[in-house]
Design a protein around this motif. Structure first.
Motif, PDB file in Angstrom:
ATOM      1  N   LEU A 167      80.529  40.244  97.889  1.00 39.84           N
ATOM      2  CA  LEU A 167      80.999  39.037  97.206  1.00 39.84           C
ATOM      3  C   LEU A 167      82.024  39.409  96.140  1.00 39.84           C
ATOM      4  O   LEU A 167      81.956  40.487  95.536  1.00 39.84           O
ATOM      5  N   ASP A 168      82.976  38.510  95.900  1.00 36.29           N
ATOM      6  CA  ASP A 168      84.044  38.787  94.936  1.00 36.29           C
ATOM      7  C   ASP A 168      83.503  39.087  93.548  1.00 36.29           C
ATOM      8  O   ASP A 168      84.104  39.846  92.787  1.00 36.29           O
ATOM      9  N   ILE A 169      82.348  38.494  93.212  1.00 30.88           N
ATOM     10  CA  ILE A 169      81.813  38.627  91.862  1.00 30.88           C
ATOM     11  C   ILE A 169      80.862  39.820  91.738  1.00 30.88           C
ATOM     12  O   ILE A 169      80.369  40.125  90.654  1.00 30.88           O
ATOM     13  N   ILE A 170      80.592  40.514  92.854  1.00 28.95           N
ATOM     14  CA  ILE A 170      79.637  41.623  92.873  1.00 28.95           C
ATOM     15  C   ILE A 170      80.368  42.945  93.106  1.00 28.95           C
ATOM     16  O   ILE A 170      81.307  43.031  93.891  1.00 28.95           O
ATOM     17  N   LYS A 171      79.908  44.003  92.437  1.00 28.53           N
ATOM     18  CA  LYS A 171      80.430  45.347  92.667  1.00 28.53           C
ATOM     19  C   LYS A 171      79.249  46.265  92.972  1.00 28.53           C
ATOM     20  O   LYS A 171      78.340  46.425  92.157  1.00 28.53           O
ATOM     21  N   SER A 172      79.240  46.836  94.185  1.00 33.05           N
ATOM     22  CA  SER A 172      78.198  47.775  94.576  1.00 33.05           C
ATOM     23  C   SER A 172      78.827  49.146  94.776  1.00 33.05           C
ATOM     24  O   SER A 172      79.773  49.293  95.546  1.00 33.05           O
ATOM     25  N   GLU A 173      78.299  50.141  94.075  1.00 32.95           N
ATOM     26  CA  GLU A 173      78.862  51.495  94.164  1.00 32.95           C
ATOM     27  C   GLU A 173      78.513  52.162  95.492  1.00 32.95           C
ATOM     28  O   GLU A 173      79.283  52.942  96.029  1.00 32.95           O
ATOM     29  N   ASN A 174      77.313  51.855  96.005  1.00 36.73           N
ATOM     30  CA  ASN A 174      76.835  52.543  97.199  1.00 36.73           C
ATOM     31  C   ASN A 174      76.039  51.548  98.046  1.00 36.73           C
ATOM     32  O   ASN A 174      74.871  51.280  97.784  1.00 36.73           O
ATOM     33  N   THR A 175      76.700  50.987  99.056  1.00 35.19           N
ATOM     34  CA  THR A 175      76.060  49.968  99.887  1.00 35.19           C
ATOM     35  C   THR A 175      74.884  50.537 100.671  1.00 35.19           C
ATOM     36  O   THR A 175      73.859  49.868 100.847  1.00 35.19           O
ATOM     37  N   GLU A 176      75.010  51.767 101.144  1.00 38.36           N
ATOM     38  CA  GLU A 176      73.916  52.377 101.895  1.00 38.36           C
ATOM     39  C   GLU A 176      72.664  52.513 101.034  1.00 38.36           C
ATOM     40  O   GLU A 176      71.543  52.260 101.489  1.00 38.36           O
ATOM     41  N   LYS A 177      72.841  52.898  99.774  1.00 39.59           N
ATOM     42  CA  LYS A 177      71.690  53.007  98.881  1.00 39.59           C
ATOM     43  C   LYS A 177      71.109  51.640  98.576  1.00 39.59           C
ATOM     44  O   LYS A 177      69.886  51.477  98.448  1.00 39.59           O
ATOM     45  N   LEU A 178      71.979  50.626  98.465  1.00 36.70           N
ATOM     46  CA  LEU A 178      71.511  49.265  98.227  1.00 36.70           C
ATOM     47  C   LEU A 178      70.608  48.814  99.373  1.00 36.70           C
ATOM     48  O   LEU A 178      69.540  48.234  99.142  1.00 36.70           O
ATOM     49  N   ILE A 179      71.026  49.071 100.602  1.00 36.07           N
ATOM     50  CA  ILE A 179      70.203  48.713 101.759  1.00 36.07           C
ATOM     51  C   ILE A 179      68.874  49.466 101.717  1.00 36.07           C
ATOM     52  O   ILE A 179      67.806  48.900 102.002  1.00 36.07           O
TER      53      ILE A 179
END
Length: 293
Positions: free
Chosen positions: A191-203
């Motif tokens: 999302l435009d308002i979200i910043k995730s450094e590591n998508t794999e770790k988020l999952i």
């Protein structure tokens, strides 16, 4: 047809209570709420709720086979069986929804519902006045303001609503929405308002609780409707991890890289925190325990 007015509360010993109305107020209330019903029923297309789709103008969401566990229809059919509202400010804060209803020509009970915002309580704490006959008069006793629109209707097991967030303030809808898939988690992180450094770790951090919260946040539209500076200010007040950074000229929310802080942020974005208007104390809504600031 004359409509009665009931409240659905969070008090297990008085789940459904009835307001005693004067005949004049009941007549005006009937006209007021049936007009709201007419407006509510003008939606042209019904979309089955899945926890992801947000209705456009002219569309309404619905859930079939909704379990009326509180038996609202019984109160509508037998209004004398319901206890009378306890006219105290403490009890009014337990109200989750106002509702009324009637038996249709087909024999079904149709229930009209409004979720109840504590700000609609006319409190005895202080001096409340109203304008009448060119002067302001004191309001004697506790009261409430009835909203100008319905939140939902329930008829023959079919729950219809426009706004998921407002409806789940009244009912537990957790069993009716789908948890976020890996693709949904990725979509959230993009999302435009979200910043995730590591998508794999988020999952990897996204257990069933996290995935449910992501689905709820997506459905609520809070990220699109509440300015980031307002979210940041409230998060600071509640001592919630809420990191942001600049992405070009835009400020974005930086997702925490540990599960504990991620869950705190998601719980905040799902609006599980509120400030009691009576005690000015911060609470977590699922437990009503005080938040240590």
């Amino acid at each position: 047809m004359s409509l009665n007015l009931f409240a659905l509360t969070s008090n297990p010993s008085k789940r459904i209570v009835k307001f005693e109305l004067s005949s004049e107020v009941q007549t005006e209330l009937t006209t007021y709420l049936t007009s709201q019903e007419t407006t509510f029923d003008q939606a042209e297309e019904e979309i089955e709720f899945d926890g992801k789709y947000k209705p456009d103008n002219g569309e309404i969401l619905f859930i079939n086979d909704y379990d009326d566990i509180d038996n609202l229809s019984s109160a509508v059919e037998n209004p004398l069986s319901a206890e009378v509202v306890d006219p105290t400010e403490e009890f009014f804060t337990e109200i989750k929804a106002l509702f009324t209803g009637y038996t249709t020509d087909t024999g079904n009970v149709k229930i009209l519902l409004q979720n109840f915002d504590r700000r609609r309580i006319i409190s005895t704490n202080g001096l409340s006045i109203f304008h009448s006959s060119n002067v302001y008069k004191k309001i004697e006793g506790i009261g409430l303001t009835i909203d100008h629109k319905l939140t939902a209707t329930l008829e023959n097991g079919k729950l219809r609503f426009f706004n998921f967030h407002n409806t789940r303030q009244m009912f537990d809808l957790s069993e009716y929405y789908k948890v976020a898939t890996d693709d949904d988690v990725i979509e959230f992180s993009n999302l435009d308002i979200i910043k995730s450094e590591n998508t794999e770790k988020l999952i990897e951090m996204s257990d069933s609780w996290v995935r449910r919260k992501i689905s709820l946040i997506h459905q609520s539209g809070i990220l699109q409707n509440v300015p980031i500076n307002e979210m940041k200010a409230v998060a600071t007040e509640f001592n919630i991890p809420f990191l942001t950074e600049m992405d070009g000229s835009d400020e974005v929310i930086k997702l925490p890289n540990n599960k504990s802080d991620l869950k705190k942020l998601l719980r905040f974005l799902d609006e599980d925190y509120y400030k009691s208007p009576l005690s000015n104390t911060a609470f977590v809504t699922n437990s009503k325990r005080a938040v240590n600031a």
